[in-house]
Design a protein around this motif. Sequence first.
Motif, PDB file in Angstrom:
ATOM      1  N   ARG A 266      -4.496   9.597   1.295  1.00 39.90           N
ATOM      2  CA  ARG A 266      -5.296   8.456   0.855  1.00 39.90           C
ATOM      3  C   ARG A 266      -4.346   7.319   0.503  1.00 39.90           C
ATOM      4  O   ARG A 266      -3.154   7.544   0.245  1.00 39.90           O
ATOM      5  CB  ARG A 266      -6.197   8.807  -0.324  1.00 39.90           C
ATOM      6  N   THR A 267      -4.855   6.123   0.508  1.00 37.78           N
ATOM      7  CA  THR A 267      -4.034   4.943   0.277  1.00 37.78           C
ATOM      8  C   THR A 267      -4.395   4.298  -1.051  1.00 37.78           C
ATOM      9  O   THR A 267      -5.576   4.096  -1.355  1.00 37.78           O
ATOM     10  CB  THR A 267      -4.231   3.924   1.418  1.00 37.78           C
ATOM     11  N   ILE A 268      -3.375   4.010  -1.838  1.00 37.66           N
ATOM     12  CA  ILE A 268      -3.560   3.326  -3.113  1.00 37.66           C
ATOM     13  C   ILE A 268      -2.561   2.174  -3.191  1.00 37.66           C
ATOM     14  O   ILE A 268      -1.678   2.040  -2.341  1.00 37.66           O
ATOM     15  CB  ILE A 268      -3.379   4.282  -4.309  1.00 37.66           C
ATOM     16  N   SER A 269      -2.681   1.356  -4.207  1.00 40.61           N
ATOM     17  CA  SER A 269      -1.740   0.258  -4.380  1.00 40.61           C
ATOM     18  C   SER A 269      -0.493   0.751  -5.108  1.00 40.61           C
ATOM     19  O   SER A 269      -0.491   1.794  -5.772  1.00 40.61           O
ATOM     20  CB  SER A 269      -2.384  -0.876  -5.185  1.00 40.61           C
TER      21      SER A 269
ATOM     22  N   ASP B 110      -1.218   1.058  -8.753  1.00 42.74           N
ATOM     23  CA  ASP B 110      -1.946   2.277  -9.109  1.00 42.74           C
ATOM     24  C   ASP B 110      -1.007   3.477  -9.163  1.00 42.74           C
ATOM     25  O   ASP B 110      -1.122   4.340 -10.047  1.00 42.74           O
ATOM     26  CB  ASP B 110      -3.075   2.543  -8.114  1.00 42.74           C
TER      27      ASP B 110
ATOM     28  N   ASP C 202      -0.398   5.623 -12.597  1.00 42.41           N
ATOM     29  CA  ASP C 202      -0.981   6.969 -12.729  1.00 42.41           C
ATOM     30  C   ASP C 202       0.006   8.102 -12.506  1.00 42.41           C
ATOM     31  O   ASP C 202      -0.297   9.255 -12.845  1.00 42.41           O
ATOM     32  CB  ASP C 202      -2.154   7.122 -11.750  1.00 42.41           C
TER      33      ASP C 202
ATOM     34  N   LYS D 244       0.840  -1.193   0.000  1.00 45.50           N
ATOM     35  CA  LYS D 244       0.000   0.000   0.000  1.00 45.50           C
ATOM     36  C   LYS D 244       0.877   1.247   0.000  1.00 45.50           C
ATOM     37  O   LYS D 244       1.933   1.291   0.636  1.00 45.50           O
ATOM     38  CB  LYS D 244      -0.930   0.017   1.216  1.00 45.50           C
TER      39      LYS D 244
END
Length: 254
Positions: A63-66, A69, A73, A46
């Motif tokens: 915020r948390t993303i993988s 991701d 991006d 994460k």
Amino acid sequence: MACCPTEERIKGAFSTAKTSKVGTGATAKKVSTTIYVFAEELEDDKIKIQAVNENHVPTGPTRTISRDDLLRDFFPDPEYYHKTMLPQMRELAKQIASGERHLKNGQPFTAELSFANALNLDEQNIRANFGIGLVYLRRGEKEKALEVLRRLVTLDAAFEKRHKHLFNEFGINLRRNGMYEQALDYYGRALDFAKDDEHLFFNIARTHIERRDLGRAREALEQALAINPGFAEARDYLAKLARGPAGLKLTPSS
């Protein structure tokens, strides 16, 4: 057998381009803007990301993303991180540390300058907001403290566990300044994030005691003891309440 080297965790600046349309008709044109985020890898693949403001410091909610991701991006920008963002982050940390040191040493006016410098870099910084709020409370500048209070209650991060000692200290100082209604509103906001904090309920009880609402003080003390039956100070205050107003000899606020 030797283990494979651990993959280095991501930490730094990443960017993405955002295209927007400006104008209408024949004068319309597309404008591309570079948006930066600060990314820091946590556990379980994460990534925590946070927007970067015009002063080049991470600010506001995270915020948390993988990892996938992030790499899909955004593009890594190590030069921007090391030459621009990191020096500003260090300056922000330096100003906050200076403010907290001067406040601890009883130098509120010098502390105010440092906290103000920090807020010029990041107006949403939690430690700087709490710090300058404490400065105003200790100087008895209640209107300025109320402005800070109104700002703090809109910032969810102010009530995260890592800032627990700060929001407790701020609430206690509100009570010490006789700002009971404001203290209770503030504690009510804190309860949204820390319903199992017995010390928070104890501070609510102390506020009710000082405003002579003994019924609500008793309720708050009972809630504190329901969370932690071994909370001796709360049990002591509850025993004093049982003896009525005569049993309450308020000690200096703590």
